[in-house]
Motif scaffolding. Structure first.
Motif, PDB file in Angstrom:
ATOM      1  N   GLU A 588       0.815  -1.218   0.000  1.00 60.71           N
ATOM      2  CA  GLU A 588       0.000   0.000   0.000  1.00 60.71           C
ATOM      3  C   GLU A 588       0.845   1.263   0.000  1.00 60.71           C
ATOM      4  O   GLU A 588       0.324   2.351  -0.243  1.00 60.71           O
ATOM      5  N   PHE A 593      -1.742   0.731  -6.760  1.00 60.81           N
ATOM      6  CA  PHE A 593      -2.789   1.065  -5.808  1.00 60.81           C
ATOM      7  C   PHE A 593      -4.129   0.575  -6.352  1.00 60.81           C
ATOM      8  O   PHE A 593      -4.459   0.809  -7.517  1.00 60.81           O
ATOM      9  N   LEU A 595      -8.323   0.284  -5.743  1.00 58.75           N
ATOM     10  CA  LEU A 595      -9.534   0.750  -5.072  1.00 58.75           C
ATOM     11  C   LEU A 595     -10.674  -0.162  -5.497  1.00 58.75           C
ATOM     12  O   LEU A 595     -11.049  -0.204  -6.669  1.00 58.75           O
ATOM     13  N   SER A 625      -0.283   5.133   2.486  1.00 56.54           N
ATOM     14  CA  SER A 625      -0.909   3.957   3.083  1.00 56.54           C
ATOM     15  C   SER A 625      -2.361   3.926   2.623  1.00 56.54           C
ATOM     16  O   SER A 625      -2.819   4.813   1.897  1.00 56.54           O
ATOM     17  N   SER A 626      -3.084   2.903   3.044  1.00 58.23           N
ATOM     18  CA  SER A 626      -4.459   2.734   2.579  1.00 58.23           C
ATOM     19  C   SER A 626      -5.433   3.682   3.255  1.00 58.23           C
ATOM     20  O   SER A 626      -6.544   3.881   2.765  1.00 58.23           O
ATOM     21  N   THR A 627      -5.047   4.284   4.384  1.00 61.61           N
ATOM     22  CA  THR A 627      -5.966   5.163   5.113  1.00 61.61           C
ATOM     23  C   THR A 627      -5.408   6.558   5.337  1.00 61.61           C
ATOM     24  O   THR A 627      -6.062   7.379   5.960  1.00 61.61           O
ATOM     25  N   PRO A 653      -7.057   4.548  -0.887  1.00 62.86           N
ATOM     26  CA  PRO A 653      -5.587   4.493  -0.819  1.00 62.86           C
ATOM     27  C   PRO A 653      -4.937   5.817  -1.219  1.00 62.86           C
ATOM     28  O   PRO A 653      -5.336   6.453  -2.192  1.00 62.86           O
ATOM     29  N   SER A 672      -5.427  10.937  -2.432  1.00 65.57           N
ATOM     30  CA  SER A 672      -5.928   9.567  -2.541  1.00 65.57           C
ATOM     31  C   SER A 672      -6.683   9.352  -3.845  1.00 65.57           C
ATOM     32  O   SER A 672      -6.893  10.269  -4.637  1.00 65.57           O
TER      33      SER A 672
END
Length: 687
Positions: A588, A593, A595, A625-627, A653, A672
């Motif tokens: 990540e 990436f 989604l 990172s993913s969050t 992400p 993101s």
């Protein structure tokens, strides 16, 4: 617009609290304020401002009788001599209005006890706008933590009762294993019993899971990340009980008697005794923890049939838990304080680039639909320019001199120079028709030139998920060029030599004075160019697969790179190919990436912008990172990346980051795949 917004703010914070009897007075003062503004624009010769006022306020004022004669004001040659407006151009009317407004606000401030800090609120109303959102986010975060702790506590209690039942009863009914709460109803102990062999097998699996976790672990048993001291004591107590079971297993299981039954009173008594034992364990504190650790080590030393993959998995699990525990300790030090986090939501598709200019005042962002946004964030977040490109855009870079200019690289072989203040294209140059993809742009610190990476069309689309899922690599293995262009004349100066063969250059970065240029290519090679001699000084194989992002370190004696193989590596630039440190990053943080959506929909994006950025002293690194963004500490004694702070705030992400240190407070940008950009302001705590 500013006058209207300021009056709306006063109306929301002050006038809305008044009784209805004062509403006509407020409306009269508002009308007089607008008329005072129009008179001032005419007296100073700014008729364009008067026309702009009526253009923006027409929908609100056109139906009001007191304004029907005022729409001709900007077009009158001498409005001060017109009998309709002559009164408002007099000094007496202006002084009367100013005194009336001053007296009204003064009385209002004195009479309303809840406004004792109104001056500070007005001067700093940006903080008021963010306070409620920050509190809501904090409450949401604490609520999630509470739910996680409650779930963890429930799971630990359930496992405790299972262990107690395994020791005392030896045999359990089939339905007990799936119960969340024991003791809610009477247990029918006369149900059909499990076979002895099945009981031994199930208990053996449970004990082996306990032993495998402590077999290759550190001196202290690894506890789950974020566990409380109470949970830690319970966790170690379980390890102690599990050890006792493993040693005395034969004596326990040899005495199994089928058909044994027990009454409800006996069961309640056992539960009460077990509760007393648990409280004693908790009261013993550290001594009990150490005792459990020693017994866990003894049990780990006993031979146990286990396959090598399971042992490796246990070792990985132990290391992960240990690193999570260490990261908790690092967070307690808190090298940074999060002052605020704002969101820029003007994009509606995935972000490709997000860069702060040299002054740290403006941000340029580009999404996959070709929408460019230039916006400021100090003192308030505001869009300064917006543009939509007809041709696809693949790269973006700020010009270092005249930082109002943007360089935009397209997918049709052109580079565009865009003026963010005039909001127009100054020029557009054609690079190479055979190599239409402009993958990277970098402007030298002197501002005299910029480098441009052009590549041929890729045979495989970077949005093809089947290639990613099948483990395909080197999708960008196509010919490429690295060119140097003059910024003033917008003419090509030279073409760099790429050995062993021309290859697509994915990323470029200058050092502080522009004498060195580092590049990362699709063949996994990092190349270092001498910009005074305009030749490649050294090159080395850095990654297995493509190089996604490269940057110079703070002292510029090393360079960092992130590649397709998921590695983050530090290289010595004085000795070709000398690796100083190597870290493994999660997928990540390096891409591709992904989604995921409904009905199996998946959107895939390969890295384009910066994947990491450093703070002002080069001791900390911001990654994806993913969050949200994650800040790691570099150059640690243990040669491991220490997670210091998770910025969070994203639901998709994060694909690119930037860290501006031009201001006193560091500003972190994380963008993101859902088009959201989070701007987090940090304050460094000096040790």
């Amino acid at each position: 617009a500013a006058l209207r917004d300021y009056w709306s703010y006063l109306d929301r914070r002050l006038f809305s609290r008044l009784e209805d009897v004062y509403r006509p007075t407020v409306n009269k003062l508002k009308t007089s304020l607008y008329r005072y503004y129009l008179v001032h624009t005419v007296q100073t010769g700014r008729n364009d401002k008067a026309q702009e006022f009526f253009l923006k306020q027409a929908s609100e004022l056109q139906n009001q009788a007191e304004w029907k004669d005022w729409f001709v004001l900007p077009f009158l040659p001498a409005p001060d001599s017109n009998p309709t407006f002559a009164t408002y151009f007099s000094r007496q009317w202006a002084d009367t209005f100013i005194v009336s407004l001053h007296n009204f606000l003064s009385v209002l401030f004195q009479c309303m006890h809840i406004l004792f800090l109104v001056t500070n609120v007005i001067l700093n109303f940006e903080a008021e706008c963010h306070r409620s959102s920050l509190i809501q986010e904090e409450n949401e975060s604490l609520r999630h933590k509470l739910f996680a702790l409650q779930a963890e506590s429930s799971r630990m209690k359930k496992e405790e009762l299972e262990v107690e039942e395994a020791v005392v009863h030896h045999k359990l009914p089939a339905y007990v294993a799936n119960m969340d709460r024991l003791g809610d109803s009477e247990l029918d102990m006369t149900c059909s019993q499990r076979s002895t062999a099945h009981s031994l097998q199930s208990r053996g699996g449970f004990l082996s899971s306990l032993l495998s976790q402590s077999k290759k672990g550190p001196a202290r048993p690894a506890q789950p990340s974020g566990a409380s001291p109470t949970q830690t004591a319970l966790y170690n107590a379980k390890g102690k009980e599990g050890t006792a079971i493993s040693k005395d297993g034969k004596s326990h299981f040899s005495g199994l008697v089928a058909g044994e039954s027990s009454s409800l009173q006996q069961r309640q008594k056992r539960l009460q005794e077990h509760g007393k034992e648990r409280r004693e364990l908790l009261s013993k504190g550290t001594s009990q923890v150490h005792s459990a650790e020693k017994k866990a080590d003894i049990s780990a030393s006993e031979p146990e049939p286990c396959s090598e993959p399971q042992a490796d998995q246990a070792e990985t699990s132990t290391k992960t838990s240990a690193s999570s525990t260490e990261s908790v300790g690092v967070r307690q030090e808190q090298p940074f304080i999060v002052l605020s986090q704002e969101e820029y939501g003007e994009h509606h598709s995935s972000i490709m680039y997000c860069r702060v200019d040299c002054s740290g005042r403006r941000v340029a962002s580009l999404d996959v639909d070709g929408v460019i946004k230039v916006w400021s964030f100090n003192p308030i977040m505001q869009t300064k320019a917006s543009s939509i490109s007809k041709s696809p855009l693949l790269s973006l870079e700020w010009a270092t001199k005249r930082d109002r200019l943007l360089l935009l690289g397209s997918g049709v072989g052109t580079v565009r120079l865009y003026d963010t203040e005039a909001k127009k294209n100054l020029c557009e140059i054609s690079i190479d028709e055979d190599m239409p993809r402009i993958l990277s742009l970098a402007c030298s610190p002197s501002g005299a030139s910029f480098v441009c990476s052009a590549a041929a069309q890729s045979p495989i689309s970077h949005m093809d998920f089947s290639v990613v899922s099948s483990g395909g690599k080197s999708m960008n293995q196509v010919p490429g060029k690295l060119l140097l262009w003059d910024t003033k004349t917008m003419k090509q100066q030279l073409q760099f030599s790429l050995e062993p063969e021309p290859i697509a250059i994915n990323c470029t970065a200058f050092n502080h004075n522009g004498n060195l240029l580092v590049t990362g290519a699709a063949d996994g090679i990092v190349r270092l160019f001498d910009m005074q001699q305009h030749e490649c000084a050294m090159s080395w194989k850095a990654h297995d697969g493509e190089v996604y992002s490269v940057e110079f370190s703070y002292d510029e004696n090393t360079v960092y790179s992130i590649g397709e193989d998921g590695k983050f590596i530090q290289w010595n630039i004085h000795k070709s190919g000398l690796k100083i440190s190597e870290y493994a990053l999660p997928s990540e943080a390096t891409g591709p990436f992904v989604l995921s959506g409904y009905s199996g929909y998946k959107q895939v994006q390969f890295p384009r912008g910066r994947l990491f950025a450093f703070d002002s002293e080069g001791n900390y690194m911001l990654t994806c990172s993913s969050t949200g963004g994650v800040i790691f500490k570099l150059n640690g004694e243990d040669k491991v990346l220490e997670s210091c702070l998770s910025l969070g705030g994203h639901r998709a992400p994060v694909v690119t980051v930037d860290w501006s240190t031009a201001m006193d407070c560091g500003t972190c940008l994380t963008a993101s795949m859902d088009g959201k950009i989070k701007l987090t302001t940090l304050l460094a705590q000096k040790s």
